[in-house]
Design a protein around this motif. Sequence first.
Motif, PDB file in Angstrom:
ATOM      1  N   LEU A   1       0.847  -1.186   0.000  1.00 60.36           N
ATOM      2  CA  LEU A   1       0.000   0.000   0.000  1.00 60.36           C
ATOM      3  C   LEU A   1       0.882   1.234   0.000  1.00 60.36           C
ATOM      4  O   LEU A   1       1.772   1.351   0.832  1.00 60.36           O
ATOM      5  CB  LEU A   1      -0.885   0.013   1.254  1.00 60.36           C
ATOM      6  N   PRO A   2       0.696   2.141  -0.963  1.00 60.27           N
ATOM      7  CA  PRO A   2       1.527   3.350  -0.972  1.00 60.27           C
ATOM      8  C   PRO A   2       1.440   4.083   0.357  1.00 60.27           C
ATOM      9  O   PRO A   2       0.377   4.182   0.961  1.00 60.27           O
ATOM     10  CB  PRO A   2       0.908   4.185  -2.110  1.00 60.27           C
ATOM     11  N   GLN A   3       2.587   4.579   0.781  1.00 65.30           N
ATOM     12  CA  GLN A   3       2.616   5.289   2.062  1.00 65.30           C
ATOM     13  C   GLN A   3       1.698   6.492   2.062  1.00 65.30           C
ATOM     14  O   GLN A   3       1.150   6.879   3.077  1.00 65.30           O
ATOM     15  CB  GLN A   3       4.046   5.710   2.382  1.00 65.30           C
ATOM     16  N   ALA A   4       1.506   7.075   0.885  1.00 67.46           N
ATOM     17  CA  ALA A   4       0.657   8.260   0.802  1.00 67.46           C
ATOM     18  C   ALA A   4      -0.771   7.951   1.242  1.00 67.46           C
ATOM     19  O   ALA A   4      -1.466   8.797   1.765  1.00 67.46           O
ATOM     20  CB  ALA A   4       0.647   8.808  -0.628  1.00 67.46           C
ATOM     21  N   LEU A  44      -4.748   6.662  14.406  1.00 69.51           N
ATOM     22  CA  LEU A  44      -4.455   5.624  13.423  1.00 69.51           C
ATOM     23  C   LEU A  44      -5.487   5.624  12.305  1.00 69.51           C
ATOM     24  O   LEU A  44      -6.690   5.733  12.562  1.00 69.51           O
ATOM     25  CB  LEU A  44      -4.450   4.253  14.100  1.00 69.51           C
ATOM     26  N   PRO A  45      -5.062   5.472  11.055  1.00 68.30           N
ATOM     27  CA  PRO A  45      -6.010   5.383   9.948  1.00 68.30           C
ATOM     28  C   PRO A  45      -6.646   4.002   9.909  1.00 68.30           C
ATOM     29  O   PRO A  45      -6.171   3.059  10.545  1.00 68.30           O
ATOM     30  CB  PRO A  45      -5.120   5.591   8.725  1.00 68.30           C
ATOM     31  N   SER A  46      -7.721   3.858   9.166  1.00 64.66           N
ATOM     32  CA  SER A  46      -8.332   2.561   8.967  1.00 64.66           C
ATOM     33  C   SER A  46      -7.417   1.684   8.124  1.00 64.66           C
ATOM     34  O   SER A  46      -6.710   2.159   7.231  1.00 64.66           O
ATOM     35  CB  SER A  46      -9.679   2.729   8.258  1.00 64.66           C
ATOM     36  N   LEU A  47      -7.442   0.371   8.413  1.00 63.14           N
ATOM     37  CA  LEU A  47      -6.655  -0.575   7.630  1.00 63.14           C
ATOM     38  C   LEU A  47      -7.432  -1.099   6.424  1.00 63.14           C
ATOM     39  O   LEU A  47      -6.910  -1.911   5.666  1.00 63.14           O
ATOM     40  CB  LEU A  47      -6.233  -1.747   8.501  1.00 63.14           C
ATOM     41  N   ALA A  48      -8.677  -0.638   6.258  1.00 61.12           N
ATOM     42  CA  ALA A  48      -9.506  -1.145   5.162  1.00 61.12           C
ATOM     43  C   ALA A  48      -8.852  -0.955   3.792  1.00 61.12           C
ATOM     44  O   ALA A  48      -8.866  -1.888   2.973  1.00 61.12           O
ATOM     45  CB  ALA A  48     -10.885  -0.501   5.200  1.00 61.12           C
ATOM     46  N   PRO A  49      -8.276   0.217   3.481  1.00 60.35           N
ATOM     47  CA  PRO A  49      -7.634   0.345   2.160  1.00 60.35           C
ATOM     48  C   PRO A  49      -6.492  -0.641   1.964  1.00 60.35           C
ATOM     49  O   PRO A  49      -6.319  -1.185   0.873  1.00 60.35           O
ATOM     50  CB  PRO A  49      -7.119   1.795   2.166  1.00 60.35           C
ATOM     51  N   LYS A 103      -6.484  -8.030  -1.493  1.00 62.51           N
ATOM     52  CA  LYS A 103      -7.399  -9.154  -1.383  1.00 62.51           C
ATOM     53  C   LYS A 103      -7.264 -10.146  -2.539  1.00 62.51           C
ATOM     54  O   LYS A 103      -7.446 -11.351  -2.361  1.00 62.51           O
ATOM     55  CB  LYS A 103      -8.839  -8.632  -1.311  1.00 62.51           C
ATOM     56  N   THR A 104      -6.962  -9.654  -3.724  1.00 64.86           N
ATOM     57  CA  THR A 104      -6.883 -10.547  -4.883  1.00 64.86           C
ATOM     58  C   THR A 104      -5.684 -11.478  -4.814  1.00 64.86           C
ATOM     59  O   THR A 104      -5.612 -12.456  -5.564  1.00 64.86           O
ATOM     60  CB  THR A 104      -6.793  -9.733  -6.179  1.00 64.86           C
ATOM     61  N   ALA A 105      -4.736 -11.187  -3.962  1.00 64.16           N
ATOM     62  CA  ALA A 105      -3.545 -12.041  -3.861  1.00 64.16           C
ATOM     63  C   ALA A 105      -3.710 -13.144  -2.829  1.00 64.16           C
ATOM     64  O   ALA A 105      -2.805 -13.932  -2.613  1.00 64.16           O
ATOM     65  CB  ALA A 105      -2.326 -11.194  -3.511  1.00 64.16           C
ATOM     66  N   VAL A 106      -4.861 -13.215  -2.188  1.00 65.19           N
ATOM     67  CA  VAL A 106      -5.099 -14.236  -1.159  1.00 65.19           C
ATOM     68  C   VAL A 106      -5.341 -15.595  -1.821  1.00 65.19           C
ATOM     69  O   VAL A 106      -6.108 -15.701  -2.770  1.00 65.19           O
ATOM     70  CB  VAL A 106      -6.315 -13.861  -0.300  1.00 65.19           C
ATOM     71  N   VAL A 107      -4.693 -16.627  -1.346  1.00 66.01           N
ATOM     72  CA  VAL A 107      -4.921 -17.981  -1.860  1.00 66.01           C
ATOM     73  C   VAL A 107      -5.191 -18.934  -0.722  1.00 66.01           C
ATOM     74  O   VAL A 107      -4.741 -18.727   0.405  1.00 66.01           O
ATOM     75  CB  VAL A 107      -3.721 -18.496  -2.687  1.00 66.01           C
TER      76      VAL A 107
END
Length: 485
Positions: free
Chosen positions: A20-23, A50-55, A61-65
């Motif tokens: 996730l980009p730091q920005a 703290l920001p949400s971890l949702a992003p 998610k697509t890399a989950v196997v």
Amino acid sequence: MNRSLVPFRRTLVAALLLALPQATLAQAPAAAPSAQAGNLQPATREAQALPSLAPLVESVKTAVVNVDVQARGGGGMRGSEDNPLFDRFFGGGRGQREPLRQGAGSGFIIEPSGIVLTNNHVVEDAVSITVRLDDGRSFAASVVGRDPLTDVALVKIKDKVDGLPTVKLGDSDALRVGDWVVAIGNPFGLASSVSLGIVSARARDIGAGPYDEFLQTDAAINPGNSGGPLFNMRGEVVGINTAIVGGGTGIGFAVPSNLVKALVPQLEKEGSVTRAWLGVGIQDLTRDLAGALKLPVTEGAILTQINPNSPASKAGLKADDVVTAIDGQPVTSGGQFTRTVALKRPGSVSTLTVFREGKKQDVKVTLGTRPDLEGVTNKKPQGEEEQQESSRRVGVSLKTLDARTAQQAGFNDRQGALVTDVMPGSPADRAQLEAGMVVVEANRKPVKSAQDLAEAIRSASSGSTLLLRVATPGGARYLRALRVP
């Protein structure tokens, strides 16, 4: 209370995070200040915003196997049979007629062609492996390489695929105790569960093997997280979740990513890990021992034993030598010294800084190749790997019939593929193959060795039937029709 460490062995799944980009984190809106915010230190106020971890979670998610496994035998994390601290989620021993076990595990894709990292104990004794992606696609997979001593394994999707989402291995050495980490997996079948915690400790030795340096975390991880990733806040994998404390909560362990990165090239190329070796016994240098030995240092590794004809012996190292550095890298403990040596190339020359009778000196040593002390090597003779994969396709274990075995068992034939094990419910079982039979023909062609039969199975197309001629002790012969899945 006595707590037991248990591997994540029962239902095993995986999840991946793309970086996730730091920005993204920097742009998250800050929480509204509380009435007491003025009483807090600036660093504390920043930590509470703290920001949400949702992003972060959505971006990966697509890399989950999922790694679904049909396995034979109990398996278990390396060292579990000998270490009473470890329980197995797959209990029981191996038997010749033991039914296949179903399991599900975690893994994460590190190459777009379908290379997946997971735990060794997830795929150990696997008869078949299926990798399921988040988008619903499923692929048959096979083991590329395993290292039982660190519980790391590589799996590859068999189909030709490209462009799969991947994740980056981060720098586990950069982690500090107290840093945030995220675990994603399939605890107890609850798919894609996300938990947040911190790094509780580093370089934990939990008695699982000779190269323990686990990350400890309080992120919620449970049976089902095995082989799954532990992420930093950049979305990089910093560990592979591997073990938990039985009966406890909030105590989990992960193989650090830097160790994994050092193993992947060998696993991908050779299927196993070859380590350098000195041939010594070691223990940690403590303050008390340093004082007794009249040393000006308090950290290092004491050589307690020098094996005869070992690289250490040939280099002139002696018992009670204290190693404080290797190739200029400080040695802080016996475990760290063992891991450092193991990651070097056999045959290379290293310089050890040692204290002998209080005097400092440098000793050059040509490192040897570590023998398979635990009997877990994954290397196979030429042709055996293909033979094993082909045999597992139909659920049969084979060995080449030798003259001595033929004579002792009363076989008239002196060549063939001896059936040593048949998996219940497998195609071989349905074809009425039994342990002790010798396959002497396949599709009316002579079978002179186990490799001959394995090649016939490998070459057979899915859905076809192999006509086998088998011999039994005493000379009787029968035909068997083996349907190839």
